[in-house]
Design a protein around this motif. Structure first.
Motif, PDB file in Angstrom:
ATOM      1  N   ARG A  27       0.819  -1.207   0.000  1.00 32.15           N
ATOM      2  CA  ARG A  27       0.000   0.000   0.000  1.00 32.15           C
ATOM      3  C   ARG A  27       0.855   1.260   0.000  1.00 32.15           C
ATOM      4  O   ARG A  27       0.521   2.245  -0.657  1.00 32.15           O
ATOM      5  N   CYS A  28       1.953   1.239   0.733  1.00 33.86           N
ATOM      6  CA  CYS A  28       2.854   2.388   0.700  1.00 33.86           C
ATOM      7  C   CYS A  28       3.382   2.627  -0.710  1.00 33.86           C
ATOM      8  O   CYS A  28       3.457   3.772  -1.179  1.00 33.86           O
ATOM      9  N   GLN A  29       3.731   1.544  -1.393  1.00 33.98           N
ATOM     10  CA  GLN A  29       4.223   1.685  -2.762  1.00 33.98           C
ATOM     11  C   GLN A  29       3.130   2.204  -3.688  1.00 33.98           C
ATOM     12  O   GLN A  29       3.378   3.075  -4.541  1.00 33.98           O
ATOM     13  N   ARG A  30       1.921   1.695  -3.512  1.00 38.62           N
ATOM     14  CA  ARG A  30       0.809   2.124  -4.361  1.00 38.62           C
ATOM     15  C   ARG A  30       0.448   3.589  -4.123  1.00 38.62           C
ATOM     16  O   ARG A  30       0.097   4.318  -5.061  1.00 38.62           O
ATOM     17  N   LEU A  31       0.562   4.027  -2.874  1.00 36.30           N
ATOM     18  CA  LEU A  31       0.206   5.399  -2.520  1.00 36.30           C
ATOM     19  C   LEU A  31       1.400   6.356  -2.597  1.00 36.30           C
ATOM     20  O   LEU A  31       1.240   7.550  -2.328  1.00 36.30           O
ATOM     21  N   HIS A  32       2.575   5.816  -2.954  1.00 30.65           N
ATOM     22  CA  HIS A  32       3.804   6.622  -3.039  1.00 30.65           C
ATOM     23  C   HIS A  32       4.047   7.397  -1.740  1.00 30.65           C
ATOM     24  O   HIS A  32       4.299   8.600  -1.732  1.00 30.65           O
ATOM     25  N   SER A  33       3.950   6.671  -0.632  1.00 27.99           N
ATOM     26  CA  SER A  33       4.063   7.293   0.684  1.00 27.99           C
ATOM     27  C   SER A  33       4.644   6.286   1.664  1.00 27.99           C
ATOM     28  O   SER A  33       4.483   5.077   1.488  1.00 27.99           O
ATOM     29  N   ASN A  34       5.342   6.791   2.696  1.00 30.35           N
ATOM     30  CA  ASN A  34       5.845   5.884   3.733  1.00 30.35           C
ATOM     31  C   ASN A  34       4.861   5.733   4.882  1.00 30.35           C
ATOM     32  O   ASN A  34       5.187   5.135   5.912  1.00 30.35           O
ATOM     33  N   LEU A  35       3.637   6.237   4.697  1.00 26.87           N
ATOM     34  CA  LEU A  35       2.575   6.026   5.685  1.00 26.87           C
ATOM     35  C   LEU A  35       1.222   6.167   5.031  1.00 26.87           C
ATOM     36  O   LEU A  35       1.084   6.794   3.970  1.00 26.87           O
ATOM     37  N   PHE A  36       0.232   5.562   5.635  1.00 24.26           N
ATOM     38  CA  PHE A  36      -1.154   5.715   5.212  1.00 24.26           C
ATOM     39  C   PHE A  36      -2.034   5.385   6.401  1.00 24.26           C
ATOM     40  O   PHE A  36      -1.583   4.826   7.402  1.00 24.26           O
ATOM     41  N   GLN A  37      -3.291   5.739   6.319  1.00 26.72           N
ATOM     42  CA  GLN A  37      -4.228   5.393   7.383  1.00 26.72           C
ATOM     43  C   GLN A  37      -5.320   4.484   6.848  1.00 26.72           C
ATOM     44  O   GLN A  37      -5.681   4.538   5.665  1.00 26.72           O
ATOM     45  N   THR A  38      -5.795   3.626   7.724  1.00 28.43           N
ATOM     46  CA  THR A  38      -6.835   2.676   7.372  1.00 28.43           C
ATOM     47  C   THR A  38      -7.588   2.317   8.645  1.00 28.43           C
ATOM     48  O   THR A  38      -7.284   2.829   9.717  1.00 28.43           O
TER      49      THR A  38
END
Length: 416
Positions: A27-38
Motif C-alpha cells: 500500500r505504501c508503494q501504491r500510494l507513493h508514501s511511507n505512511l497511510f491510514q486505514t
C-alpha cells in the motif's frame, strides 16, 4: 498540514489477513508514501514503513505500548502484564532484568546446551526415516532453554511443553482453531510456570539464584513489590517462548541453503560468512510482519498530524526491504552484511533502537548465535536428503512457514 493518505477500504482487517506480510509495503508503494491510514479491527490505524518511520515508532516521546497490542496477541503470543506492554521507567526497569539474564555468558551457555542437543538429535535421526525438521528443532530448543533457565522438564514432559510453546507462537497470527489452540496453550503454560514460581519462592524448588527461574521469581517492581505470580510466569515465558520461536529462522535458513546450494559449500569452511548468512535470513524472513503502538499525545511528523490515542503499526517486513536502504531488497545476498555497520532502524526483524532502553528484543544476539549453530550443523555435521514436498512459504500465514515443517530423510553424520 497534509492529510495522511488513506487506504481505499472502509475496513481493512480482511485485506490484511488475505495479503499478510506485504500488506503495508504494497500500500505504501501504491500510494507513493511511507505512511497511510486505514481501519483495522474497527479502529483508525496509521501504518508506517521504512527507516525514518521506525525511528519515529521507537521514540517513546511520541508513542507508547500501553493498550496498543490487539487483545488476540495478548491472549496468545505475549501474555498480559509482561514487559512488551510497559512504558517509561517501568519498562526500562523490567527490561534490565532481561538484559542481565541474556548477557554474553547466558548466550554462550544456551548455545552450548543447544549444540549438545543437535549432537544427540543427529544420532537419533540416523535411525529414522522421515524427520520433520521444524518440530525436532523445537524440541532441541525447548530442552536447551529450560535447562538454562532452571525450569525442571522431565523428558516425558518435553513434547507437551514444546507443543504449548509452539502453539502460542503458531496461533498468534491465526484465527479460528489456531487462535483458540494458542489461547489454551498459554493458559496451560502460565499455570505450569506459575506453580514453579510459587515453589521457587517458598523454597520447595531449589535452583541456583542466577537461573532465570529464580531471578524472575524474586524480581521486584519499581515500588519494591514482587511480580504477581501470574505476571512472573508471563515473563518466564518471555524467555522460553522466543527461544523456541528461533526454530522459524532455522527453517528459513535451511530453505535458503536448498535454494542456494553454493552457500552450503561455502559455509562448510568459511566461518566468516556464517553471521552474514544468518543476518540475511533474518532480514528477508521477519518472524512477524508488523508491531503496534499508540500515540501518547497529538504531534506532527513530516507535515502529518498524529492524533492522540491512535494506533500506529510499523511494517517490520517491509522496512527490512526498503529499496532506498537495501540494494535489490528482495534478493538473498549475504554478502551485504560483510563489514555491515549495524543500523538500529533499517533492520528491525526483532525491533528497532537500543535493546537496553527501548523495545528491541534483548534475545536478538541469542537468535543469531542459535541460527549460526544450526547452519554449522546442517552444513558440517550432517548430510541429508529432502523428499518431494511443498516448500512454498505462504505469506498470508502469520507466522509464515512451509506446510510440511521441512521433511528431511537419510540423515548421516559427517566425519569430523
Amino acid at each position: 498540514m497534509t492529510d495522511i493518505p488513506r487506504d481505499e477500504h472502509l475496513e481493512s482487517s480482511l485485506a490484511l489477513l488475505g495479503e499478510g506480510y506485504p500488506f503495508i509495503r504494497d500500500r505504501c508503494q501504491r500510494l507513493h508514501s511511507n505512511l497511510f491510514q486505514t481501519r483495522l479491527l474497527m479502529q483508525n490505524t496509521i501504518c508506517l514503513s521504512g527507516q525514518e518511520a521506525a525511528r519515529l515508532f521507537y521514540d517513546e516521546r511520541y508513542l507508547q505500548r500501553d493498550k496498543a497490542m490487539p487483545r488476540m496477541l495478548k491472549k496468545t503470543l505475549i501474555g498480559e502484564g509482561g514487559v512488551q506492554g510497559l512504558d517509561g521507567e517501568a519498562h526500562r526497569q523490567r527490561k534490565r532484568m532481561f538484559m542481565q539474564l541474556l548477557d554474553s555468558a547466558a548466550v554462550d551457555e544456551v548455545v552450548r546446551l543447544t549444540e549438545q542437543g543437535w549432537c544427540r538429535a543427529i544420532d537419533e535421526w540416523q535411525a529414522r526415516s522421515d524427520i520433520e525438521l521444524m518440530s525436532e528443532v523445537q524440541s532441541i530448543f525447548t530442552d536447551s532453554v529450560c535447562r538454562w533457565a532452571g525450569v525442571p522438564l522431565p523428558s516425558a514432559e518435553l513434547p507437551e511443553r514444546r507443543d504449548q510453546l509452539v502453539a502460542m507462537i503458531d496461533g498468534a497470527g491465526g484465527i479460528g482453531a489456531r487462535h483458540w489452540a494458542a489461547r489454551k496453550a498459554r493458559r496451560e503454560a502460565e499455570i505450569w510456570l506459575q506453580q514453579l514460581i510459587k515453589q521457587a519462592r517458598s523454597g520447595e524448588l531449589q535452583a541456583a539464584p542466577t537461573t532465570a527461574l529464580m531471578v524472575v521469581a524474586h524480581h521486584r517492581n519499581l515500588d519494591g513489590s514482587r511480580l504477581d505470580s501470574r505476571v512472573a510466569a508471563v515473563e518466564l515465558l518471555n524467555l522460553l517462548r522466543p527461544t523456541v520461536a528461533v526454530s522459524y529462522f532455522i527453517i528459513y535458513g535451511a530453505l535458503e541453503l536448498l535454494a542456494h546450494p553454493q552457500w552450503r559449500e561455502r559455509l562448510r569452511s568459511d566461518d566468516a560468512m556464517l553471521e552474514p548468512f544468518a543476518q540475511e535470513v533474518r532480514r528477508l524472513h521477519a518472524f512477524f510482519p508488523f508491531t503496534a503502538a499508540r500515540v501518547r499525545e497529538g504531534f506532527e511528523w513530516q507535515g502529518y498530524h498524529f492524533p492522540a490515542g491512535t494506533r500506529v503499526m510499523l511494517d517490520l517486513w517491509g522496512t527490512n526491504r526498503e529499496a532506498s536502504r537495501w540494494s535489490e531488497p528482495d534478493a538473498f545476498q549475504p554478502e551485504r552484511f560483510v563489514d555491515w555497520q549495524d543500523n538500529a532502524f533499517s533492520f528491525v526483524t526483532q525491533g528497532g533502537g537500543d535493546p537496553a532502553e527501548g523495545h528491541r528484543c534483548p534475545g536478538e544476539r541469542l537468535a543469531i548465535e542459535l541460527l549460526k549453530v544450526a547452519l554449522r550443523t546442517l552444513t558440517r555435521e550432517m548430510e541429508y536428503a529432502v523428499p518431494a514436498q511443498d516448500l512454498r512459504i505462504d505469506l498470508t500465514r502469520m507466522p509464515a512457514k512451509p506446510q510440511s515443517g521441512l521433511l528431511i530423510s537419510d540423515v548421516k553424520r559427517l566425519a569430523g
